[in-house]
Enzyme design. Sequence first.
Site, PDB file in Angstrom:
ATOM      1  NE  ARG A 104      -2.863   0.753   3.369  1.00 55.86           N
ATOM      2  CZ  ARG A 104      -3.681   1.334   4.235  1.00 55.86           C
ATOM      3  NH1 ARG A 104      -4.879   1.720   3.827  1.00 55.86           N
ATOM      4  NH2 ARG A 104      -3.348   1.505   5.470  1.00 55.86           N
ATOM      5  CB  THR A 108      -1.807   7.104  -3.529  1.00 57.24           C
ATOM      6  OG1 THR A 108      -1.237   5.780  -3.532  1.00 57.24           O
ATOM      7  CG2 THR A 108      -0.865   8.053  -4.242  1.00 57.24           C
ATOM      8  CG  ASP A 200       0.330  -9.223  10.799  1.00 58.66           C
ATOM      9  OD1 ASP A 200       0.682 -10.165  10.059  1.00 58.66           O
ATOM     10  OD2 ASP A 200       0.404  -8.045  10.452  1.00 58.66           O
ATOM     11  CG  ASP A 203       3.919 -10.029  12.072  1.00 60.00           C
ATOM     12  OD1 ASP A 203       4.798 -10.105  11.189  1.00 60.00           O
ATOM     13  OD2 ASP A 203       3.540  -8.956  12.564  1.00 60.00           O
TER      14      ASP A 203
HETATM   15  N1  URA Z   1      -4.280  -8.757   8.043  1.00 59.46           N
HETATM   16  C1  URA Z   1      -4.029  -9.550   9.113  1.00 59.46           C
HETATM   17  O1  URA Z   1      -3.065 -10.296   9.109  1.00 59.46           O
HETATM   18  N2  URA Z   1      -4.853  -9.498  10.167  1.00 59.46           N
HETATM   19  C2  URA Z   1      -5.926  -8.704  10.228  1.00 59.46           C
HETATM   20  O2  URA Z   1      -6.657  -8.714  11.220  1.00 59.46           O
HETATM   21  C3  URA Z   1      -6.176  -7.877   9.110  1.00 59.46           C
HETATM   22  C4  URA Z   1      -5.346  -7.925   8.029  1.00 59.46           C
END
Ligand code: URA
Length: 209
Positions: A104, A108, A200, A203
């Site tokens: 991203r 923008t 995430d 991660d």
């Molecule tokens: N990407 C992720 O890994 N977790 C989220 O909650 C949203 C986007």
Amino acid sequence: MSNIHVIEHPLVQHKLTLMRKKEASTSSFRRLLGELASLMAYEVTRDMPLQEVQIETPLETMTGKVIDGKKLVLVSILRAGNGFLDGMLDVVPGARVGHIGLYRDPQTLQAVEYYFKMPSEMVERDVIVVDPMLATGNSASAALTRLKQTHPRSIKFVCLLAAPEGIATLQAAHPDVPIYTAAIDRQLNEHGYILPGLGDAGDRIFGTK
Ligand code: URA
């Protein structure tokens, strides 16, 4: 909501709950994601067309059924999509694999492509796009727009968790693409994370936090 399939199978729901727990280790998170991907692949490929072929068993000739057409393509949206691939490939080992990388732009806020590699002869192929988290839906939507430039025969989108906001964005841009998910969660938070979610996904798969 139409064109969305929530996979309610008890094994899928059970494993998803184990993955959501904050104490799940990187290895158990990755293993559960692989198992879920295999179970979901089974559901997502349920309507693939078959063709009849003549084969010889050790005893006689018979007409069997095999999947019709060119090899299926699994497309991973980098990087968390890669955590989904192996489990899917366990069920569809002959599938071809494509990758789409997007980031991203902080100015923008638009998705910018940094990697795009697909198998040949996409026009004759069915595609399953994988990304564990459908959050804002912006990167998934950009990935599908780019993928459609290769004119595949069909496209499905598979995720583990979907936010209502992401579903709305994706369906507004790509109403023709069915979405398969294990759950639709409540909402996004102000950072674009799914609530209650699982954190995430990248991660947690790769142990990068
Ligand atoms: N990407 C992720 O890994 N977790 C989220 O909650 C949203 C986007």
